[in-house]
Design a protein around this motif. Structure first.
Motif, mmCIF file in Angstrom:
data_model
loop_
_atom_site.group_PDB
_atom_site.id
_atom_site.type_symbol
_atom_site.label_atom_id
_atom_site.label_comp_id
_atom_site.label_asym_id
_atom_site.label_seq_id
_atom_site.Cartn_x
_atom_site.Cartn_y
_atom_site.Cartn_z
ATOM 1 N N SER A 141 55.198 -22.935 50.433
ATOM 2 C CA SER A 141 53.804 -22.508 50.343
ATOM 3 C C SER A 141 53.653 -21.380 49.341
ATOM 4 C CB SER A 141 53.286 -22.038 51.711
ATOM 5 O OG SER A 141 53.929 -20.835 52.099
ATOM 6 N N PHE A 142 52.427 -21.158 48.919
ATOM 7 C CA PHE A 142 52.155 -20.092 47.962
ATOM 8 C C PHE A 142 52.500 -18.722 48.534
ATOM 9 C CE2 PHE A 142 49.299 -23.502 46.549
ATOM 10 C CZ PHE A 142 49.604 -23.546 45.200
ATOM 11 N N THR A 146 55.257 -16.088 46.923
ATOM 12 C CA THR A 146 54.822 -14.813 46.353
ATOM 13 C C THR A 146 55.008 -13.620 47.283
ATOM 14 O OG1 THR A 146 52.553 -15.105 47.170
ATOM 15 C CG2 THR A 146 53.081 -16.032 44.993
ATOM 16 N N GLY A 147 55.097 -13.865 48.581
ATOM 17 C CA GLY A 147 55.157 -12.773 49.535
ATOM 18 C C GLY A 147 53.810 -12.128 49.804
ATOM 19 N N LEU A 148 52.751 -12.701 49.244
ATOM 20 C CA LEU A 148 51.408 -12.152 49.439
ATOM 21 C C LEU A 148 50.808 -12.648 50.752
ATOM 22 C CD1 LEU A 148 49.952 -12.681 45.842
ATOM 23 C CD2 LEU A 148 50.745 -10.526 46.844
ATOM 24 N N VAL A 152 44.785 -13.440 50.527
ATOM 25 C CA VAL A 152 44.565 -13.331 49.087
ATOM 26 C C VAL A 152 44.176 -14.690 48.524
ATOM 27 C CG1 VAL A 152 45.648 -12.862 46.857
ATOM 28 C CG2 VAL A 152 46.162 -11.387 48.831
ATOM 29 N N PHE A 153 44.897 -15.721 48.932
ATOM 30 C CA PHE A 153 44.629 -17.068 48.446
ATOM 31 C C PHE A 153 43.335 -17.625 49.038
ATOM 32 C CE2 PHE A 153 49.243 -16.426 48.353
ATOM 33 C CZ PHE A 153 49.469 -16.595 46.990
ATOM 34 N N VAL A 154 43.045 -17.241 50.282
ATOM 35 C CA VAL A 154 41.777 -17.648 50.890
ATOM 36 C C VAL A 154 40.612 -17.088 50.081
ATOM 37 C CG1 VAL A 154 40.279 -17.436 52.908
ATOM 38 C CG2 VAL A 154 42.725 -17.871 53.227
#
Length: 358
Positions: A141-142, A146-148, A152-154
């Motif tokens: 998964s993203f 990235t560890g984010l 953030v992606f939402v």
């Protein structure tokens, strides 16, 4: 508790049918009309669901586990599935709701979709699925890459979809609309006569997709909406009679048929339509290909392109891209190459809707 699957599926089938929500059309329009309006509506579902599913995860209602990325199966399966939905005249959900409208071609596509899904997931061809899906990466998964925070992606997804929606609404505001006079009033007019806007339909589907997560988890099925797995279970149940195969997901897809039939009858859109021989053959091949492709990809346009995208898995987003590419290839072969020759396949034609006043 699995009865909640039937209830949710009935509502979902009603919404899909009345909203004419066709993912095949959304993908195909990119190539035939150069229009992203319906694809934007599809992404509204993903965005709405993404907000809800991560809120449920944060609240502890569900727990999203790390995913791997079976890239080979996802790519090959996505291409096969995307190509096949053009032949079948609809994706998984589109085939279910069109079958309930009386399209005999969709009956064939649905039957062979179930056969194909069962064969490649639980039957004699399951070994091929296991083989292609064993080629994978552990980062799935993203957020894993990235560890984010997933939020953030939402935020990025919601913002991008919002811009696209605004663009299309502005274009629509400059268009001239032709409306038929309404014959019904009140709720009957809204539910069974008035044309539903794609973005409104998408928002409703997104909310229903969110509800699917806790309802499904409550029965021990730790997933959201899904069509291929339940369809494969139906095929396996017919072959074995094993009652354990009848789970929340099976009830969901049965509900799709019920809800779509109710909507079609109430709106006067149910009619038995018998296809020609060419369309019948294409429906059968398309149905088998859908089952095959969805098994290899790990899901169809719902479980993969709508649900797994909402949780930002590589499988979900890669399958979405390759399903679109597969649709584009089939569109070029079977539709665009026949323009000017008077041979556009009937099963892939989009319905024209005149909007009643109201």
């Amino acid at each position: 508790m699995i009865i909640t699957g039937l209830l949710l599926g009935t509502v979902l089938g009603f919404v899909f049918q009345r909203g004419r929500f066709c993912v095949t059309g959304a993908f195909r329009d990119l190539f035939t009309l150069r229009s992203s309006r319906w694809l934007t509506a599809f992404m509204v579902v993903v965005a709405v669901q993404s907000v809800g599913v991560f809120a449920l995860d944060a609240a502890g209602v569900i727990t999203l586990a790390p995913e791997t990325f079976p890239w080979l199966g996802t790519i090959l399966g996505g291409l096969i599935f995307g190509f096949s939905i053009v032949l079948a005249g609809g994706c998984a959900t589109g085939t279910y709701y069109r079958a309930a409208e009386g399209l005999v071609g969709s009956w064939f596509a649905l039957i062979f979709y179930i056969v194909g899904a069962a064969a490649f997931r639980k039957g004699p061809l399951a070994g091929t699925t296991e083989a292609v899906r064993s080629v994978e990466t552990q980062t799935g998964s993203f957020q894993q890459l990235t560890g984010l925070s997933p939020w953030v992606f939402v935020a990025v997804l919601v913002a991008a979809v919002g811009v696209a929606v605004r663009h299309h609404l502005r274009r629509e505001s400059r268009m001239t609309r032709f409306r038929l006079p309404a014959t019904k009033t009140g709720l009957a007019h809204v539910l069974t006569e008035k044309a539903w806007h794609p973005f409104v339909t998408a928002a409703i589907i997104g909310v229903l997709a969110i509800l699917a997560w806790p309802l499904s988890w409550a029965t021990g099925r730790e997933s959201g909406l899904g069509i291929t797995g339940p369809s494969a279970n139906i095929g396996a149940y017919i072959g074995t009679g094993d009652p354990e195969l009848v789970d929340w997901g099976v009830m969901l897809v049965l509900g799709l048929l019920v809800g779509s039939f109710i909507a079609a009858k109430a709106s006067g859109e149910f009619r038995i339509r018998i296809p020609d021989a060419t369309t019948t053959v294409r429906s059968i091949i398309g149905g088998l290909g859908m089952g095959w492709g969805a098994a290899w990809a790990g899901g169809c346009t719902i479980g993969n392109a709508m649900v797994n995208t909402a949780t930002f898995t590589f499988q979900g987003w890669a399958s979405l891209v390759f399903m679109i590419l597969g649709t584009g290839l089939a569109t070029k072969i079977f539709i665009l190459n026949h323009r000017g020759k008077g041979a556009t396949p009937a099963a892939t034609a989009s319905p024209v809707t005149l909007t009643p006043v109201g």
